[in-house]
Scaffold this motif. Structure first.
Motif, PDB file in Angstrom:
ATOM      1  N   ALA A 135      27.097  79.184  83.013  1.00 25.38           N
ATOM      2  CA  ALA A 135      27.344  78.517  84.294  1.00 25.38           C
ATOM      3  C   ALA A 135      28.817  78.155  84.470  1.00 25.38           C
ATOM      4  O   ALA A 135      29.414  78.388  85.537  1.00 25.38           O
ATOM      5  CB  ALA A 135      26.473  77.267  84.395  1.00 25.38           C
ATOM      6  N   LEU A 136      29.431  77.597  83.427  1.00 26.58           N
ATOM      7  CA  LEU A 136      30.828  77.178  83.534  1.00 26.58           C
ATOM      8  C   LEU A 136      31.763  78.375  83.700  1.00 26.58           C
ATOM      9  O   LEU A 136      32.748  78.308  84.445  1.00 26.58           O
ATOM     10  CB  LEU A 136      31.216  76.355  82.294  1.00 26.58           C
ATOM     11  N   SER A 137      31.463  79.484  83.001  1.00 28.99           N
ATOM     12  CA  SER A 137      32.295  80.678  83.139  1.00 28.99           C
ATOM     13  C   SER A 137      32.222  81.231  84.552  1.00 28.99           C
ATOM     14  O   SER A 137      33.247  81.626  85.149  1.00 28.99           O
ATOM     15  CB  SER A 137      31.858  81.745  82.131  1.00 28.99           C
ATOM     16  N   LEU A 138      31.024  81.290  85.117  1.00 28.65           N
ATOM     17  CA  LEU A 138      30.880  81.799  86.480  1.00 28.65           C
ATOM     18  C   LEU A 138      31.559  80.874  87.485  1.00 28.65           C
ATOM     19  O   LEU A 138      32.103  81.332  88.504  1.00 28.65           O
ATOM     20  CB  LEU A 138      29.403  81.977  86.823  1.00 28.65           C
ATOM     21  N   ARG A 139      31.538  79.580  87.220  1.00 32.43           N
ATOM     22  CA  ARG A 139      32.239  78.624  88.100  1.00 32.43           C
ATOM     23  C   ARG A 139      33.735  78.935  88.137  1.00 32.43           C
ATOM     24  O   ARG A 139      34.362  78.905  89.203  1.00 32.43           O
ATOM     25  CB  ARG A 139      32.032  77.204  87.598  1.00 32.43           C
ATOM     26  N   ASP A 141      35.000  80.430  91.853  1.00 27.51           N
ATOM     27  CA  ASP A 141      35.168  79.090  92.403  1.00 27.51           C
ATOM     28  C   ASP A 141      34.945  79.109  93.920  1.00 27.51           C
ATOM     29  O   ASP A 141      35.537  79.921  94.641  1.00 27.51           O
ATOM     30  CB  ASP A 141      36.584  78.586  92.075  1.00 27.51           C
ATOM     31  N   GLY A 142      34.077  78.244  94.389  1.00 26.99           N
ATOM     32  CA  GLY A 142      33.818  78.146  95.814  1.00 26.99           C
ATOM     33  C   GLY A 142      32.669  78.987  96.302  1.00 26.99           C
ATOM     34  O   GLY A 142      32.267  78.882  97.471  1.00 26.99           O
ATOM     35  N   ARG A 143      32.123  79.852  95.455  1.00 32.60           N
ATOM     36  CA  ARG A 143      30.986  80.693  95.871  1.00 32.60           C
ATOM     37  C   ARG A 143      29.688  80.116  95.294  1.00 32.60           C
ATOM     38  O   ARG A 143      29.675  79.523  94.207  1.00 32.60           O
ATOM     39  CB  ARG A 143      31.187  82.130  95.407  1.00 32.60           C
ATOM     40  N   ARG A 144      28.593  80.289  96.038  1.00 34.36           N
ATOM     41  CA  ARG A 144      27.305  79.764  95.602  1.00 34.36           C
ATOM     42  C   ARG A 144      26.738  80.667  94.488  1.00 34.36           C
ATOM     43  O   ARG A 144      26.657  81.889  94.638  1.00 34.36           O
ATOM     44  CB  ARG A 144      26.322  79.695  96.763  1.00 34.36           C
ATOM     45  N   ILE A 145      26.335  80.030  93.390  1.00 26.27           N
ATOM     46  CA  ILE A 145      25.844  80.769  92.221  1.00 26.27           C
ATOM     47  C   ILE A 145      24.352  80.487  92.042  1.00 26.27           C
ATOM     48  O   ILE A 145      23.929  79.345  91.877  1.00 26.27           O
ATOM     49  CB  ILE A 145      26.611  80.364  90.940  1.00 26.27           C
ATOM     50  N   THR A 146      23.578  81.547  92.089  1.00 26.62           N
ATOM     51  CA  THR A 146      22.120  81.464  91.968  1.00 26.62           C
ATOM     52  C   THR A 146      21.694  82.078  90.632  1.00 26.62           C
ATOM     53  O   THR A 146      22.168  83.160  90.266  1.00 26.62           O
ATOM     54  CB  THR A 146      21.423  82.231  93.114  1.00 26.62           C
ATOM     55  N   ALA A 147      20.820  81.386  89.928  1.00 25.06           N
ATOM     56  CA  ALA A 147      20.321  81.885  88.641  1.00 25.06           C
ATOM     57  C   ALA A 147      18.802  82.033  88.695  1.00 25.06           C
ATOM     58  O   ALA A 147      18.104  81.177  89.257  1.00 25.06           O
ATOM     59  CB  ALA A 147      20.715  80.942  87.516  1.00 25.06           C
ATOM     60  N   ILE A 148      18.309  83.119  88.125  1.00 18.56           N
ATOM     61  CA  ILE A 148      16.878  83.275  87.865  1.00 18.56           C
ATOM     62  C   ILE A 148      16.727  83.280  86.347  1.00 18.56           C
ATOM     63  O   ILE A 148      17.233  84.181  85.661  1.00 18.56           O
ATOM     64  CB  ILE A 148      16.323  84.578  88.461  1.00 18.56           C
ATOM     65  N   PHE A 149      16.061  82.260  85.821  1.00 16.79           N
ATOM     66  CA  PHE A 149      16.015  82.061  84.377  1.00 16.79           C
ATOM     67  C   PHE A 149      14.594  82.258  83.851  1.00 16.79           C
ATOM     68  O   PHE A 149      13.640  81.684  84.364  1.00 16.79           O
ATOM     69  CB  PHE A 149      16.507  80.658  84.019  1.00 16.79           C
ATOM     70  N   GLN A 150      14.484  83.086  82.814  1.00 17.56           N
ATOM     71  CA  GLN A 150      13.206  83.289  82.125  1.00 17.56           C
ATOM     72  C   GLN A 150      13.278  82.578  80.764  1.00 17.56           C
ATOM     73  O   GLN A 150      13.946  83.041  79.845  1.00 17.56           O
ATOM     74  CB  GLN A 150      12.944  84.789  81.910  1.00 17.56           C
ATOM     75  N   PRO A 151      12.613  81.425  80.625  1.00 14.24           N
ATOM     76  CA  PRO A 151      12.623  80.731  79.320  1.00 14.24           C
ATOM     77  C   PRO A 151      12.064  81.639  78.221  1.00 14.24           C
ATOM     78  O   PRO A 151      11.166  82.450  78.470  1.00 14.24           O
ATOM     79  CB  PRO A 151      11.726  79.512  79.555  1.00 14.24           C
ATOM     80  N   HIS A 152      12.577  81.476  77.015  1.00 16.71           N
ATOM     81  CA  HIS A 152      12.214  82.334  75.889  1.00 16.71           C
ATOM     82  C   HIS A 152      11.580  81.484  74.796  1.00 16.71           C
ATOM     83  O   HIS A 152      12.235  80.611  74.231  1.00 16.71           O
ATOM     84  CB  HIS A 152      13.474  83.037  75.356  1.00 16.71           C
ATOM     85  N   LEU A 153      10.320  81.703  74.523  1.00 19.18           N
ATOM     86  CA  LEU A 153       9.514  81.029  73.495  1.00 19.18           C
ATOM     87  C   LEU A 153       8.986  79.670  73.974  1.00 19.18           C
ATOM     88  O   LEU A 153       9.727  78.856  74.525  1.00 19.18           O
ATOM     89  CB  LEU A 153      10.279  80.829  72.193  1.00 19.18           C
ATOM     90  N   TYR A 154       7.724  79.439  73.692  1.00 19.78           N
ATOM     91  CA  TYR A 154       7.109  78.147  73.990  1.00 19.78           C
ATOM     92  C   TYR A 154       7.711  77.057  73.115  1.00 19.78           C
ATOM     93  O   TYR A 154       7.970  75.941  73.574  1.00 19.78           O
ATOM     94  CB  TYR A 154       5.591  78.225  73.764  1.00 19.78           C
ATOM     95  N   ALA A 192      17.220  71.825  81.230  1.00 20.49           N
ATOM     96  CA  ALA A 192      17.324  71.279  82.583  1.00 20.49           C
ATOM     97  C   ALA A 192      18.755  70.845  82.886  1.00 20.49           C
ATOM     98  O   ALA A 192      19.278  71.089  83.987  1.00 20.49           O
ATOM     99  CB  ALA A 192      16.370  70.104  82.741  1.00 20.49           C
ATOM    100  N   GLU A 193      19.406  70.239  81.902  1.00 15.52           N
ATOM    101  CA  GLU A 193      20.782  69.773  82.098  1.00 15.52           C
ATOM    102  C   GLU A 193      21.738  70.947  82.310  1.00 15.52           C
ATOM    103  O   GLU A 193      22.592  70.922  83.208  1.00 15.52           O
ATOM    104  CB  GLU A 193      21.216  68.953  80.880  1.00 15.52           C
ATOM    105  N   SER A 194      21.605  71.990  81.497  1.00 14.83           N
ATOM    106  CA  SER A 194      22.498  73.154  81.626  1.00 14.83           C
ATOM    107  C   SER A 194      22.245  73.908  82.926  1.00 14.83           C
ATOM    108  O   SER A 194      23.188  74.314  83.620  1.00 14.83           O
ATOM    109  CB  SER A 194      22.306  74.097  80.433  1.00 14.83           C
TER     110      SER A 194
END
Length: 840
Positions: A724-728, A732-745, A756-758
């Protein structure tokens, strides 16, 4: 024959007292004989103890010493014990002088003390086998002169010198894995109903009292649980008493008492749940067989080592621990509840199976014969003519297959099913078949002096006839991680370890080293785009670059010359149990770096992590802004990223990154540090960094321009934060959308707050369901745990994986920067998402 002129290996094995010492000792002896039939073996035990019967029954000669233990309750009786110790030492000296052993092995028990002490004094190399997680006093004393110490648990360097330790596991009775039978068939052979659950209660001989009392105190509960069958080993000492007490009660028809279970392999196979003491030998058997177990440590053992053994498993959710004092009230009720909980049983079985080491006896036997000066079929790298792979179709195995093919070795193997990858390997020269059949092993691969056998831990010997045949015939059989370790013993290993960043850092290192005159060899955890491969080979190079995997402690097989550690954030707690164990595994790893080598440590770890380095190993730090190696003057402009390197080996100005992502600055500094320490020149480094195209799924840009789309392998909270920080910084100034697939229960359960924080650092996030990989679902664990704890307004919802394309199509016009993130199979949709975003 005169022993002075008899060059056959002569080996003394000393110890005993309990089955926990005797069974491993006999297993080691049998393995020695399988590797070297001409070996002469003499056991030394304690007079009057069980080894004096069990060892001859196994076919080996034994001599007894008049040794016994100290009486802690009656100190005055220990005067005679001291005389027995001195007499035993004189006898041991005479036995050693007459037998003239080339090596002496101690497995624990009264006799091992005087025997190993005398052997050490007389110049005989000694090897210790410590079965428990807490070393006994005798072994700690004997360790000072021992050449090698074979252990069953991690973290034993707190008792023994790290450079002597080998993690081998505990040998188990061969019959347990050689004669595996089906659960229902085993139940029927014991006269049990396979449709009902089976609990096996084994308390040993003299140590069964509290387990027996728990049974007797819960007869009504057992009687009411008529859908469960209880097989109860009372121990011979207590059998008549228990039988008499039972005769005065209402019959309990689902309780089957016996003094001793003769066919333990059958009983284990039948059992859905085992109740046992926590002896090291029993635990090793249960780990190897993958049995759900409740451990009740005996309180009557030295240094309470059984409690420590039990906790080592309970901390990894691989066993249930109940204290001996609580067994009377808690044990049987807990067992009844547990055996009915299918999910919990399955979880315990899977977790304990991960701890099993199935070739312990052979591994220890090789070390014994090596100390005796005999080759045992263990093949040196330069002598390997053929390599046989069991599980030949794996991506990691394929890199090794191609490596050995490039060296001109014959390569063959077995896998369950044909795939595109196995077809490619067969085209390249590998002989692969898909039936577990000894007749299909090519004749040229049946010469043990020239053949190395490599297998994946996913295949157990009990499941594969070929693997059992190679083992029983004394071949050098190694896991993939062990082979990589072998390479680092023969070559100069440049290894990259860490929770995250290691794939990119090792790929960058390999790309730099590939540009040197002799090139390099490399085994990577991702496909390097410059070469469309995870393997680089160069027979002329002395270097091998390896991504050091900490997942199941695989990196403990490596012997790096130089290594980077990128990060030590908590992960794989399903394996390690606690973060402390995880950190300790990295300390163990640092102790394996060869003298004359170097550790390059992320500067963020400088205050919190203390490596355990051998004498002659240099320590450096690195980072973006601080460290012995660090970046300066970072410039990001027009899609380019440049920086200057500050280095104690010579600064390099104006380095351009081929993959201009801010997080890659830190990875590049680490890679350049390894390369500079290995002699890479400035020009080679500059050219490599500029031409580096990255690895598949690591900041893998699929589309740039008005709309940006990329995929990233990030599956840990710290990696997501970096993403997230690298893409920021880049957009800079563009909207960043993520689709995240959690890995392992398990990872989601352990880190949902951190996830959630990240993720809240992105502008908007969609979650998919959890990718399970090797796991079964855990109650109450879902992607909602993450969604419910994110910053308000960021999480837009949870979407089914097969609806992701539809989701992207619906919001195509609003997308500015889109990243799909995770280590699962969301990557499979990347091409179709790219096509959607490219459509006008």
């Amino acid at each position: 024959m005169d022993k002075e002129n008899d060059k056959r290996p002569r080996i003394i094995i000393s110890g005993g007292g309990t089955g926990g010492h005797i069974f491993p000792a006999v297993s080691i002896a049998l393995a020695v004989k399988s590797l070297c039939p001409e070996a002469e073996i003499l056991f030394v035990g304690a007079e009057g103890r069980m080894e004096m019967q069990r060892v001859p029954a196994a076919g080996f000669e034994i001599k007894g010493l008049p040794i016994c233990g100290f009486d802690r309750k009656n100190p005055l009786k220990n005067i005679s014990v001291l005389f027995k110790i001195m007499h035993s030492q004189r006898m041991a000296r005479r036995i050693i002088r007459e037998f003239k052993p080339m090596v002496a092995v101690g497995v624990g028990g009264y006799a091992s003390g005087p025997t190993l002490r005398m052997a050490g004094r007389m110049g005989v190399p000694t090897l210790l086998q410590e079965q428990n997680s807490y070393a006994g006093v005798t072994n700690k004393i004997l360790a000072k002169k021992a050449r090698r110490i074979c252990v069953a648990y991690d973290g034993m360097e707190r008792f023994f010198p790290a450079d002597k330790i080998l993690l081998t596991g505990n040998p188990v009775r061969p019959s347990l894995t050689e004669n595996m039978t089906d659960r229902d068939q085993a139940a029927r052979s014991m006269g049990l109903d396979p449709a009902k659950r089976i609990i096996l209660i084994i308390g040993g001989s003299l140590g069964a009292r509290s387990l027996n009392e728990s049974v007797m105190g819960n007869l009504e509960l057992i009687r009411m649980s008529d859908d469960i069958q209880f097989v109860w080993q009372t121990g011979k000492y207590y059998f008549d008493e228990m039988k008499k007490r039972l005769s005065g009660t209402v019959p309990v028809r689902n309780l089957f008492p016996t003094d001793f279970v003769q066919d333990m392999d059958v009983a284990y196979a039948a059992a859905d749940l085992v109740i046992s003491r926590a002896g090291a030998g029993t635990i090793s058997e249960l780990c190897l067989l993958g049995k759900a177990v409740i451990l009740v440590p005996s309180p009557n053992v030295a240094e309470d080592h059984q409690t420590r053994n039990a906790m080592a498993l309970a901390d990894k959710n691989a066993a249930v621990h109940i204290a001996d004092a609580d067994a009377g009230k808690e044990l049987i009720p807990a067992a009844v509840d547990l055996v009915k909980d299918k999910d919990r049983l399955k979880s315990l079985r899977e977790n304990i199976l991960k701890l099993g080491i199935d070739d312990s006896a052979v591994t220890i036997a090789r070390e014994v014969l090596d100390l005796a000066g005999f080759k045992t079929g263990k093949v040196d790298l330069q002598d390997i003519k053929s390599v046989y792979f069991i599980g030949a179709g794996g991506i990691g195995m394929s890199a090794l297959e191609r490596y050995f093919l490039s060296r001109g070795c014959a390569v063959a193997g077995y896998d369950r099913t044909p795939t595109e990858l196995t077809s490619e390997l067969m085209t390249e020269g590998a002989l692969i078949h898909f039936e577990d059949n000894l007749n299909l092993i090519p004749e040229g691969f049946k010469e043990r002096e020239k053949t190395l056998v490599v297998y994946t831990p996913a295949i157990k010997p009990s499941d594969n006839r070929e693997l059992r045949w190679f083992r029983s015939n004394g071949f050098d059989v190694q896991k993939r991680a062990q082979v990589l370790g072998t390479l680092t013993r023969s070559l100069d290993g440049l290894c990259v370890a860490g929770t995250h960043g290691k794939t990119t850092t090792s790929a960058m290192t390999a790309h730099i080293m590939h540009g040197m005159p002799d090139g390099c060899n490399a085994f990577l955890g991702g496909i390097l785009k410059n070469y469309n491969s995870n393997l680089l080979t160069s027979p002329a190079s002395r270097y091998v670059v390896i991504e050091a995997d900490e997942y199941d402690r695989s990196f403990h097989h490596l012997r790096p010359l130089r290594s980077v550690i990128t990060a030590i954030d908590a992960d794989h707690l399903d394996i390690y149990g606690t973060y402390g164990n995880y950190v300790e595994s990295f300390r163990k790893y640092t102790s394996l770096i060869k003298p004359g080598g170097a550790l390059v440590l992320n500067s963020s770890l400088e205050e919190t992590f203390k490596p355990d380095l051998q004498d002659g190993v240099s320590l450096y730090t690195y980072g973006v802004e601080k460290g012995d190696f660090h970046a300066s003057g970072i410039k990001i402009k027009d899609g380019e990223l440049r920086f200057d390197l500050i280095s104690p080996l010579g600064c390099i100005s104006d380095i351009e990154l081929g993959v201009p992502v801010p997080v890659n600055v830190e990875n590049a500094v680490a890679a350049i540090a390894l390369a500079q320490l290995s002699g890479a020149e400035d020009k080679v480094i500059r050219e490599a960094m500029k031409s580096f195209r990255g690895c598949d799924r690591r900041f893998d840009f699929r589309l740039k321009g008005e709309k940006v789309f990329l995929t990233d392998y990030a599956h840990h909270p710290a990696e997501l934060r970096q993403c997230a920080l690298s893409l920021r910084k880049l957009y800079d100034g563009r909207r960043i959308t993520a689709i995240f697939q959690p890995h392992l229960y398990s990872r989601t359960r352990d880190f949902y707050n951190e996830f959630a924080e990240s993720l809240s650092l992105f502008d908007e996030v969609w979650l998919t369901e959890i990718y399970p990989a090797r796991e079964e679902p855990l109650p109450g664990v879902s992607s909602s745990l993450i969604a419910d704890n994110m910053k308000p307004g960021v999480c837009k919802g949870i979407v089914a994986k097969d609806r992701v394309e539809e989701l992207v199509r619906s919001m195509k016009d609003d997308i500015q920067v889109l990243v799909t993130v995770g280590a699962g199979d969301l990557e499979d949709y990347a091409d179709r998402i790219t096509a959607i975003l490219e459509t006008k």
